[in-house]
Design a protein around this motif. Sequence first.
Motif, PDB file in Angstrom:
ATOM      1  N   UNK A  31      35.232  17.847  72.801  1.00  0.00           N
ATOM      2  CA  UNK A  31      36.141  16.945  73.513  1.00  0.00           C
ATOM      3  C   UNK A  31      36.937  17.719  74.571  1.00  0.00           C
ATOM      4  N   UNK A  32      37.505  18.826  74.166  1.00  0.00           N
ATOM      5  CA  UNK A  32      38.373  19.597  75.072  1.00  0.00           C
ATOM      6  C   UNK A  32      37.558  20.181  76.226  1.00  0.00           C
ATOM      7  N   UNK A  33      36.385  20.679  75.896  1.00  0.00           N
ATOM      8  CA  UNK A  33      35.530  21.277  76.937  1.00  0.00           C
ATOM      9  C   UNK A  33      35.158  20.231  77.990  1.00  0.00           C
ATOM     10  N   UNK A  34      34.865  19.030  77.518  1.00  0.00           N
ATOM     11  CA  UNK A  34      34.443  17.966  78.439  1.00  0.00           C
ATOM     12  C   UNK A  34      35.586  17.491  79.340  1.00  0.00           C
ATOM     13  N   UNK A  38      41.239  23.354  82.332  1.00  0.00           N
ATOM     14  CA  UNK A  38      41.799  24.639  81.896  1.00  0.00           C
ATOM     15  C   UNK A  38      40.880  25.273  80.854  1.00  0.00           C
ATOM     16  N   UNK A  39      40.493  24.491  79.857  1.00  0.00           N
ATOM     17  CA  UNK A  39      39.677  25.056  78.785  1.00  0.00           C
ATOM     18  C   UNK A  39      38.199  25.202  79.166  1.00  0.00           C
ATOM     19  N   UNK A  40      37.670  24.297  79.973  1.00  0.00           N
ATOM     20  CA  UNK A  40      36.257  24.472  80.330  1.00  0.00           C
ATOM     21  C   UNK A  40      36.079  25.767  81.131  1.00  0.00           C
ATOM     22  N   UNK A  44      33.812  28.982  80.188  1.00  0.00           N
ATOM     23  CA  UNK A  44      32.828  29.486  81.153  1.00  0.00           C
ATOM     24  C   UNK A  44      33.074  30.962  81.456  1.00  0.00           C
ATOM     25  N   UNK A  45      34.342  31.300  81.623  1.00  0.00           N
ATOM     26  CA  UNK A  45      34.714  32.679  81.937  1.00  0.00           C
ATOM     27  C   UNK A  45      34.309  33.625  80.794  1.00  0.00           C
ATOM     28  N   UNK A  46      34.425  33.124  79.562  1.00  0.00           N
ATOM     29  CA  UNK A  46      34.059  33.946  78.395  1.00  0.00           C
ATOM     30  C   UNK A  46      32.541  33.915  78.159  1.00  0.00           C
ATOM     31  N   UNK A  47      31.848  33.106  78.960  1.00  0.00           N
ATOM     32  CA  UNK A  47      30.391  33.032  78.839  1.00  0.00           C
ATOM     33  C   UNK A  47      29.930  32.322  77.563  1.00  0.00           C
ATOM     34  N   UNK A  48      30.719  31.372  77.089  1.00  0.00           N
ATOM     35  CA  UNK A  48      30.307  30.636  75.887  1.00  0.00           C
ATOM     36  C   UNK A  48      30.326  29.124  76.131  1.00  0.00           C
ATOM     37  N   UNK A  49      29.567  28.450  75.276  1.00  0.00           N
ATOM     38  CA  UNK A  49      29.511  26.985  75.349  1.00  0.00           C
ATOM     39  C   UNK A  49      30.068  26.430  74.044  1.00  0.00           C
ATOM     40  N   UNK A  50      30.493  25.162  74.051  1.00  0.00           N
ATOM     41  CA  UNK A  50      30.977  24.564  72.794  1.00  0.00           C
ATOM     42  C   UNK A  50      29.957  24.714  71.663  1.00  0.00           C
ATOM     43  N   UNK A  51      28.674  24.638  71.991  1.00  0.00           N
ATOM     44  CA  UNK A  51      27.649  24.724  70.935  1.00  0.00           C
ATOM     45  C   UNK A  51      27.563  26.124  70.313  1.00  0.00           C
ATOM     46  N   UNK A  52      28.222  27.110  70.940  1.00  0.00           N
ATOM     47  CA  UNK A  52      28.243  28.457  70.345  1.00  0.00           C
ATOM     48  C   UNK A  52      29.228  28.553  69.180  1.00  0.00           C
ATOM     49  N   UNK A  53      30.085  27.567  69.054  1.00  0.00           N
ATOM     50  CA  UNK A  53      31.057  27.578  67.942  1.00  0.00           C
ATOM     51  C   UNK A  53      30.449  26.809  66.776  1.00  0.00           C
ATOM     52  N   UNK A  54      29.979  27.557  65.798  1.00  0.00           N
ATOM     53  CA  UNK A  54      29.313  26.939  64.650  1.00  0.00           C
ATOM     54  C   UNK A  54      30.092  27.175  63.356  1.00  0.00           C
ATOM     55  N   UNK A  61      35.263  34.077  69.670  1.00  0.00           N
ATOM     56  CA  UNK A  61      34.563  34.235  70.958  1.00  0.00           C
ATOM     57  C   UNK A  61      35.395  33.685  72.121  1.00  0.00           C
ATOM     58  N   UNK A  62      36.265  32.730  71.790  1.00  0.00           N
ATOM     59  CA  UNK A  62      37.123  32.142  72.823  1.00  0.00           C
ATOM     60  C   UNK A  62      38.428  32.929  72.889  1.00  0.00           C
TER      61      UNK A  62
END
Length: 366
Positions: A31-34, A38-40, A44-54, A61-62
């Motif tokens: 939700x926040x990423x979409x 600020x958070x997206x 992106x800067x950290x090179x991660x996607x929401x799907x990387x958080x499992x 990672x964030x």
Amino acid sequence: MMNIRDPRIELMSREELRELQLRRLIRQIKYVYALSPFYSRKFDKAGIKPSDIKSQQDMVKLPVTTAREIYEEMERSDDAFAGRLCVLEDELAYKLRPAEFPALDRQFPECYVFQGKILAEIDRMNKLIARHWFMMGVNRGDVILSKEAPCWENTNFSIDSQVSWPLRGVGGELDLTMLHMEAMSEGTMLILELGIDSKERFQYIFNFKAYSPIHCIFLHTADVPLFIQRMKELGVTTKDLGTEVLAIRYADYTGVESHEKRKEIADEFGIEPYCILDIPDVAFYSSECPERSGIHVSEDMFLVEATAPETGERVKAGEFGKLTITNLWAEATPMLRYQTELDVKLEEETCPCGRTHARIIPQGYK
Ligand SMILES: [Zn+2]
């Protein structure tokens, strides 16, 4: 008798609790990423996607978010919400602006950053607050004396009042109504504004005990010395009021009072205080239970971590780090991995009260 308002949640096995928390975490991150620029950008800067958080652990990672970082982004973007607002501004039912702004170098700011809430969030916050007040032994029908409540002449106080809404929330949840004294009816919890600014007003409060015992006194840390002074001036004690619960709100990020200080407060009031830790920036609310073995987090609503100040890495279990909070339910101005200035360690063992949720042990806590 134990006051457990939501036993299904509060006594849940840790395994179930972690599952529930993870489901909410994953949903919140998507939700926040979409919706939050600020958070997206941060992802992106950290090179991660929401799907990387499992898992909860994957949150490291964030990078953490700090008030300073939000200030910098506000300046850069000329947006009070710094790209964190995820709803339309006119959907907001409640807005909170730091009373002192900028608040970065202030000693006890109420909050640091701009926030908003939609109506559904206020309802969630109310349930959360009611859970913690219940935990401290406040029940339906009780009278609370509060410095934080709005003036008791106001029966219709505005929703954007900075101090009224949490109590208003408890009102909704615990069948509490803030009423003028004459309008008090049986079975209604009443919150009185605590006038400690003058001796006369303070006396008036003590006169109230003719109507009803004042079950709970709710104070901000900063108001404790003046309250003690007034009691001494009038030669009265909390016993005279019939008070059983002393709830003290520590909202200053600088840490919970030391064991010695708490003992001093307990001696002066004749009651051991309960600590409320309230961090408005992230809509965080927590409190002690009667065991006073740490400050209970509602982990179904928050993910808490203790992290290193520079790197945001998690410290080892049992070590002190900065209290870092992810709100799992905010919709308007969500916060992920918000790193506060409070040094804490986390205790995940089941509390003697039976609650399975983690407890915060601030530095200097007994
Ligand atoms: Zn407990």
